[in-house]
Design a protein around this motif. Structure first.
Motif, PDB file in Angstrom:
ATOM      1  N   SER A 184     -17.240  -7.569 -23.765  1.00  0.00           N
ATOM      2  CA  SER A 184     -16.728  -6.960 -22.537  1.00  0.00           C
ATOM      3  C   SER A 184     -17.199  -7.773 -21.329  1.00  0.00           C
ATOM      4  O   SER A 184     -18.370  -8.157 -21.251  1.00  0.00           O
ATOM      5  CB  SER A 184     -17.228  -5.519 -22.416  1.00  0.00           C
ATOM      6  OG  SER A 184     -16.668  -4.722 -23.437  1.00  0.00           O
ATOM      7  N   TYR A 185     -16.266  -7.976 -20.398  1.00  0.00           N
ATOM      8  CA  TYR A 185     -16.556  -8.777 -19.205  1.00  0.00           C
ATOM      9  C   TYR A 185     -16.035  -8.062 -17.975  1.00  0.00           C
ATOM     10  O   TYR A 185     -14.930  -7.497 -17.989  1.00  0.00           O
ATOM     11  CB  TYR A 185     -15.900 -10.161 -19.329  1.00  0.00           C
ATOM     12  CG  TYR A 185     -16.279 -10.880 -20.598  1.00  0.00           C
ATOM     13  CD1 TYR A 185     -17.424 -11.665 -20.640  1.00  0.00           C
ATOM     14  CD2 TYR A 185     -15.508 -10.746 -21.755  1.00  0.00           C
ATOM     15  CE1 TYR A 185     -17.788 -12.314 -21.813  1.00  0.00           C
ATOM     16  CE2 TYR A 185     -15.868 -11.395 -22.929  1.00  0.00           C
ATOM     17  CZ  TYR A 185     -17.011 -12.173 -22.963  1.00  0.00           C
ATOM     18  OH  TYR A 185     -17.380 -12.808 -24.126  1.00  0.00           O
ATOM     19  N   THR A 186     -16.817  -8.069 -16.928  1.00  0.00           N
ATOM     20  CA  THR A 186     -16.373  -7.409 -15.705  1.00  0.00           C
ATOM     21  C   THR A 186     -15.330  -8.265 -14.989  1.00  0.00           C
ATOM     22  O   THR A 186     -15.234  -9.474 -15.207  1.00  0.00           O
ATOM     23  CB  THR A 186     -17.556  -7.177 -14.738  1.00  0.00           C
ATOM     24  OG1 THR A 186     -18.047  -8.444 -14.288  1.00  0.00           O
ATOM     25  CG2 THR A 186     -18.668  -6.370 -15.400  1.00  0.00           C
ATOM     26  N   ILE A 187     -14.564  -7.613 -14.127  1.00  0.00           N
ATOM     27  CA  ILE A 187     -13.575  -8.327 -13.318  1.00  0.00           C
ATOM     28  C   ILE A 187     -14.271  -9.414 -12.495  1.00  0.00           C
ATOM     29  O   ILE A 187     -13.746 -10.518 -12.337  1.00  0.00           O
ATOM     30  CB  ILE A 187     -12.813  -7.357 -12.394  1.00  0.00           C
ATOM     31  CG1 ILE A 187     -11.962  -6.374 -13.213  1.00  0.00           C
ATOM     32  CG2 ILE A 187     -11.954  -8.116 -11.390  1.00  0.00           C
ATOM     33  CD1 ILE A 187     -10.822  -7.011 -13.980  1.00  0.00           C
ATOM     34  N   LEU A 195     -14.942 -12.392 -14.717  1.00  0.00           N
ATOM     35  CA  LEU A 195     -13.691 -13.079 -15.044  1.00  0.00           C
ATOM     36  C   LEU A 195     -13.179 -13.878 -13.844  1.00  0.00           C
ATOM     37  O   LEU A 195     -12.702 -15.004 -13.998  1.00  0.00           O
ATOM     38  CB  LEU A 195     -12.633 -12.062 -15.493  1.00  0.00           C
ATOM     39  CG  LEU A 195     -12.958 -11.265 -16.760  1.00  0.00           C
ATOM     40  CD1 LEU A 195     -11.851 -10.245 -17.039  1.00  0.00           C
ATOM     41  CD2 LEU A 195     -13.145 -12.182 -17.964  1.00  0.00           C
ATOM     42  N   MET A 196     -13.292 -13.306 -12.654  1.00  0.00           N
ATOM     43  CA  MET A 196     -12.848 -13.999 -11.445  1.00  0.00           C
ATOM     44  C   MET A 196     -13.715 -15.232 -11.191  1.00  0.00           C
ATOM     45  O   MET A 196     -13.201 -16.317 -10.880  1.00  0.00           O
ATOM     46  CB  MET A 196     -12.895 -13.065 -10.240  1.00  0.00           C
ATOM     47  CG  MET A 196     -12.433 -13.703  -8.934  1.00  0.00           C
ATOM     48  SD  MET A 196     -10.656 -13.922  -8.850  1.00  0.00           S
ATOM     49  CE  MET A 196     -10.220 -12.443  -7.932  1.00  0.00           C
ATOM     50  N   ASN A 197     -15.026 -15.085 -11.305  1.00  0.00           N
ATOM     51  CA  ASN A 197     -15.926 -16.222 -11.098  1.00  0.00           C
ATOM     52  C   ASN A 197     -15.591 -17.368 -12.046  1.00  0.00           C
ATOM     53  O   ASN A 197     -15.483 -18.524 -11.627  1.00  0.00           O
ATOM     54  CB  ASN A 197     -17.374 -15.798 -11.307  1.00  0.00           C
ATOM     55  CG  ASN A 197     -17.922 -14.969 -10.163  1.00  0.00           C
ATOM     56  OD1 ASN A 197     -17.353 -14.958  -9.080  1.00  0.00           O
ATOM     57  ND2 ASN A 197     -19.016 -14.276 -10.401  1.00  0.00           N
ATOM     58  N   SER A 198     -15.417 -17.041 -13.320  1.00  0.00           N
ATOM     59  CA  SER A 198     -15.135 -18.065 -14.312  1.00  0.00           C
ATOM     60  C   SER A 198     -13.788 -18.738 -14.058  1.00  0.00           C
ATOM     61  O   SER A 198     -13.651 -19.963 -14.175  1.00  0.00           O
ATOM     62  CB  SER A 198     -15.147 -17.446 -15.711  1.00  0.00           C
ATOM     63  OG  SER A 198     -14.835 -18.396 -16.692  1.00  0.00           O
ATOM     64  N   THR A 199     -12.796 -17.941 -13.650  1.00  0.00           N
ATOM     65  CA  THR A 199     -11.442 -18.458 -13.424  1.00  0.00           C
ATOM     66  C   THR A 199     -11.381 -19.383 -12.222  1.00  0.00           C
ATOM     67  O   THR A 199     -10.737 -20.438 -12.270  1.00  0.00           O
ATOM     68  CB  THR A 199     -10.457 -17.290 -13.236  1.00  0.00           C
ATOM     69  OG1 THR A 199     -10.480 -16.460 -14.413  1.00  0.00           O
ATOM     70  CG2 THR A 199      -9.038 -17.780 -13.003  1.00  0.00           C
ATOM     71  N   SER A 245     -11.533  -2.414 -10.006  1.00  0.00           N
ATOM     72  CA  SER A 245     -12.845  -2.520  -9.360  1.00  0.00           C
ATOM     73  C   SER A 245     -13.566  -3.738  -9.933  1.00  0.00           C
ATOM     74  O   SER A 245     -13.283  -4.173 -11.057  1.00  0.00           O
ATOM     75  CB  SER A 245     -13.684  -1.260  -9.600  1.00  0.00           C
ATOM     76  OG  SER A 245     -14.080  -1.178 -10.961  1.00  0.00           O
ATOM     77  N   TRP A 246     -14.493  -4.284  -9.166  1.00  0.00           N
ATOM     78  CA  TRP A 246     -15.222  -5.466  -9.605  1.00  0.00           C
ATOM     79  C   TRP A 246     -16.004  -5.217 -10.894  1.00  0.00           C
ATOM     80  O   TRP A 246     -16.206  -6.128 -11.701  1.00  0.00           O
ATOM     81  CB  TRP A 246     -16.179  -5.928  -8.513  1.00  0.00           C
ATOM     82  CG  TRP A 246     -15.535  -6.621  -7.363  1.00  0.00           C
ATOM     83  CD1 TRP A 246     -15.495  -6.211  -6.072  1.00  0.00           C
ATOM     84  CD2 TRP A 246     -14.821  -7.872  -7.390  1.00  0.00           C
ATOM     85  NE1 TRP A 246     -14.811  -7.109  -5.277  1.00  0.00           N
ATOM     86  CE2 TRP A 246     -14.394  -8.141  -6.059  1.00  0.00           C
ATOM     87  CE3 TRP A 246     -14.518  -8.792  -8.395  1.00  0.00           C
ATOM     88  CZ2 TRP A 246     -13.667  -9.287  -5.731  1.00  0.00           C
ATOM     89  CZ3 TRP A 246     -13.801  -9.931  -8.069  1.00  0.00           C
ATOM     90  CH2 TRP A 246     -13.386 -10.172  -6.756  1.00  0.00           C
ATOM     91  N   VAL A 306      -5.255 -10.073  -8.043  1.00  0.00           N
ATOM     92  CA  VAL A 306      -6.448  -9.306  -8.441  1.00  0.00           C
ATOM     93  C   VAL A 306      -7.104  -8.693  -7.203  1.00  0.00           C
ATOM     94  O   VAL A 306      -7.450  -7.496  -7.200  1.00  0.00           O
ATOM     95  CB  VAL A 306      -7.439 -10.210  -9.194  1.00  0.00           C
ATOM     96  CG1 VAL A 306      -8.774  -9.483  -9.409  1.00  0.00           C
ATOM     97  CG2 VAL A 306      -6.864 -10.626 -10.544  1.00  0.00           C
ATOM     98  N   LEU A 307      -7.281  -9.477  -6.154  1.00  0.00           N
ATOM     99  CA  LEU A 307      -7.899  -8.966  -4.921  1.00  0.00           C
ATOM    100  C   LEU A 307      -7.036  -7.878  -4.288  1.00  0.00           C
ATOM    101  O   LEU A 307      -7.563  -6.891  -3.758  1.00  0.00           O
ATOM    102  CB  LEU A 307      -8.129 -10.116  -3.941  1.00  0.00           C
ATOM    103  CG  LEU A 307      -9.294 -11.033  -4.308  1.00  0.00           C
ATOM    104  CD1 LEU A 307      -9.207 -12.354  -3.571  1.00  0.00           C
ATOM    105  CD2 LEU A 307     -10.628 -10.357  -4.032  1.00  0.00           C
ATOM    106  N   LYS A 308      -5.745  -8.041  -4.359  1.00  0.00           N
ATOM    107  CA  LYS A 308      -4.843  -7.015  -3.828  1.00  0.00           C
ATOM    108  C   LYS A 308      -5.033  -5.704  -4.597  1.00  0.00           C
ATOM    109  O   LYS A 308      -5.111  -4.619  -4.001  1.00  0.00           O
ATOM    110  CB  LYS A 308      -3.393  -7.484  -3.947  1.00  0.00           C
ATOM    111  CG  LYS A 308      -2.358  -6.556  -3.304  1.00  0.00           C
ATOM    112  CD  LYS A 308      -0.981  -7.220  -3.335  1.00  0.00           C
ATOM    113  CE  LYS A 308       0.047  -6.369  -2.583  1.00  0.00           C
ATOM    114  NZ  LYS A 308       0.409  -5.145  -3.304  1.00  0.00           N
ATOM    115  N   ALA A 309      -5.125  -5.802  -5.921  1.00  0.00           N
ATOM    116  CA  ALA A 309      -5.335  -4.607  -6.744  1.00  0.00           C
ATOM    117  C   ALA A 309      -6.682  -3.953  -6.447  1.00  0.00           C
ATOM    118  O   ALA A 309      -6.798  -2.715  -6.413  1.00  0.00           O
ATOM    119  CB  ALA A 309      -5.239  -4.977  -8.223  1.00  0.00           C
TER     120      ALA A 309
END
Length: 440
Positions: A130-133, A136-140, A100-101, A90-93
Motif C-alpha cells: 500500500s502506498y499513499t497518494i 505515488l506523487m513524489n515518485s512520479t 487525500s494525500w 490528482v491535485l484537482k481531485a
C-alpha cells in the motif's frame, strides 16, 4: 402692377435662422468621432529558433506570452512529460476533496510486474503493498516512475481508459485545439505496456502526443493553478518505501540532476520534467527561477536528442532561454501612464470638456524590436454621458499590437484599463450644449 423690392435685410435674417437651425441640429445630434491615432506597429512576433530539435518553445511565465519557438503546433510524442497533466488532475481531485494525500492505494499483480519492467523508469513496488497518494506523487514527479503514475491515474478515475478520457477532456478545457494533443494513459508509455488495462481499439504502439505549445499550456496551468507542486518537484531526493518496508528506493531527483548539468550557464530552474522514449526521443520542460531581468521562463525542447542521451536536450532547454532573454526585452508601461489616442475622454466635443485619463494597471509585454509607444482607440464624444467621477474606469482597445502569441487560454493585452483623473459634470441641456459648441 407694382413689384416688391428685394431687401437684403430679409435674406440675412433667413440665412441667420437657417444657420442657427442647422448648427443647433449638428450640436445636439452629431456624435463626434475621435480620430483613430495609428502609431508604428508593435510587433510581438516570437524569435524563430534554429535548432535540430523537432520542436522548441520559450514562454514568459508571468504573462504567458510565447517569445521563442520552433514548430510550436506540431504534435509529437511527449513520453513522461505527460505526467504533468496527471499531477494536475490528482491535485484537482485533492482540492475538490475527492482524494487525500494520505489515502492508500494497493499495487496489484499487474502493477507489480510493470514496476519490474527494465525498459521503463520505475521503482520496484511490493506486490499488494500500500502506498499513499503523496508517495505515488513524489515518485512520479521526482524520478518519473511509470508504475506509480498509473496508480495515480487509477486512483482518480478507476482505470486508464477513463483517465485518458479525463486527460483529453481537461486538455480541451484549457483551450488547446484537439489537433494538438492525444492522451492514451497517465504516463506516456506505449499502450502495449498496460497489459489488460490497455485501451481497446488502439494500436499497441500508441503513445501520448502533444505540441510544444499544448504541453507548455498544461505546465503553465499546473504551476499557476497548483503552485504547491513546485515544492514537490524541488525535493532534493526521493526516499521511497512500501507500507511493509520490504522494499526501499533512494535517488537524486530530475531537477537536481538537471541543474547540476547546466550549472555553467549561470541559470537555475525551479521545476523540471523530463521524458524519453524511442518515439519521443529526449524531451525536457523546465521553469526557471527569476533571471537578471527579473523574469521567469518556461522552456521546452522536444526530440532534441536520442532517448538514451538526454544531455544535449537538457542543455538546449537552458540555451534557448538565454537566447530569448538576449534577443528580446520586456517593455513595462507603468500604472498611471498616458496612452496615445486614449489619453482623454471627450465630453460634448470641445477641448474644454475632455477628461484626462491614466492607466489603471501595469502593462508588460515582450518584444524582439519595435516602438515602445502603445496606441489605443480614442474615446468618442458620448452625448449620454453627463458626469464623470475621479477614478472612474474605462476600457480602451489597443490598436497597434501585431503578431503577439500567447499560450492557449491566456489572453493578451487587447484592452487597456484607464481611469479618469478628475471629476466633472456636464449638462445635457440642449440649449447650453449648443451654446458651448458654438463658442468653442
Amino acid at each position: 402692377m407694382i413689384r416688391k423690392q428685394f431687401r437684403p435685410f430679409n435674406f440675412l435674417i433667413i440665412f441667420a435662422l437657417l444657420f442657427v437651425l442647422v448648427s443647433f441640429l449638428i450640436a445636439v445630434f452629431v456624435n463626434n468621432k475621435a480620430t483613430r491615432i495609428k502609431l508604428p506597429t508593435i510587433d510581438g512576433r516570437p524569435i524563430q529558433l534554429k535548432t535540430k530539435a523537432a520542436s522548441a518553445l520559450v514562454v514568459n511565465f508571468k504573462s504567458g506570452q510565447v517569445i521563442a519557438e520552433k514548430n510550436p503546433n506540431k504534435k509529437l510524442a511527449i513520453a513522461s512529460t505527460s505526467k504533468l497533466l496527471t499531477a494536475y488532475l490528482v491535485l484537482k481531485a485533492i482540492h475538490e476533496g475527492k482524494l487525500s494525500w494520505n489515502k492508500k492505494i494497493k499495487a496489484n499483480q499487474e502493477i507489480y510486474q510493470l514496476s519490474k519492467n527494465p525498459d521503463l523508469m520505475n521503482v520496484t513496488l511490493y506486490k499488494n503493498g500500500s502506498y499513499t497518494i503523496r508517495q505515488l506523487m513524489n515518485s512520479t514527479l521526482l524520478i518519473s516512475t511509470n508504475a506509480t503514475g498509473i496508480l495515480l491515474g487509477d486512483a482518480v478515475s478507476g482505470n486508464q481508459t477513463k483517465f485518458a478520457e479525463l486527460m483529453n477532456k481537461t486538455a480541451a478545457s484549457f483551450g488547446i485545439p484537439k489537433s494538438e494533443f492525444k492522451f492514451y494513459n497517465a504516463v506516456g508509455i506505449s499502450n502495449s505496456y498496460l497489459g489488460s488495462g490497455k485501451l481497446k481499439g488502439v494500436s499497441d504502439q500508441a503513445e501520448n502526443l502533444a505540441s510544444s505549445k499544448a504541453l507548455a499550456t498544461i505546465a503553465y496551468r499546473l504551476f499557476t493553478d497548483y503552485p504547491e507542486v513546485i515544492k514537490i518537484i524541488q525535493q532534493p531526493e526521493l526516499n521511497f518505501y512500501d507500507s511493509n518496508k520490504k522494499t526501499s528506493f533512494k535517488s537524486a531527483t530530475t531537477l537536481n540532476t538537471f541543474n547540476s548539468e547546466i550549472s555553467k550557464m549561470k541559470m537555475k530552474f525551479i521545476a523540471a520534467k523530463s521524458g524519453a522514449s524511442k518515439k519521443a526521443g529526449s524531451v525536457m520542460l523546465g521553469l526557471t527561477d527569476k533571471l537578471g531581468n527579473n523574469q521567469q521562463y518556461l522552456s521546452i525542447v522536444m526530440n532534441g536528442s536520442s532517448y538514451d542521451d538526454p544531455l544535449p536536450t537538457w542543455n538546449l532547454t537552458a540555451k534557448i532561454v538565454q537566447q530569448a532573454a538576449k534577443e528580446g526585452r520586456n517593455v513595462v508601461l507603468k500604472k498611471g501612464s498616458s496612452i496615445t489616442g486614449a489619453d482623454k475622454l471627450t465630453l460634448q466635443k470641445t477641448e474644454l470638456y475632455q477628461v484626462p485619463l491614466k492607466t489603471a494597471s501595469k502593462l508588460v509585454f515582450w518584444l524582439q524590436k519595435g516602438s515602445k509607444a502603445v496606441s489605443a482607440d480614442p474615446f468618442p464624444y458620448d452625448k449620454k454621458l453627463s458626469e464623470i467621477k475621479s477614478g472612474q474606469v474605462f476600457y480602451g482597445r489597443i490598436n497597434n499590437f501585431k503578431n503577439f502569441n500567447y499560450l492557449y487560454g491566456v489572453k493578451g493585452p487587447e484592452k487597456i484599463k484607464l481611469q479618469a483623473t478628475k471629476s466633472t459634470k456636464v449638462t445635457n441641456d440642449w440649449i447650453i450644449r449648443y451654446w458651448r459648441w458654438l463658442i468653442h
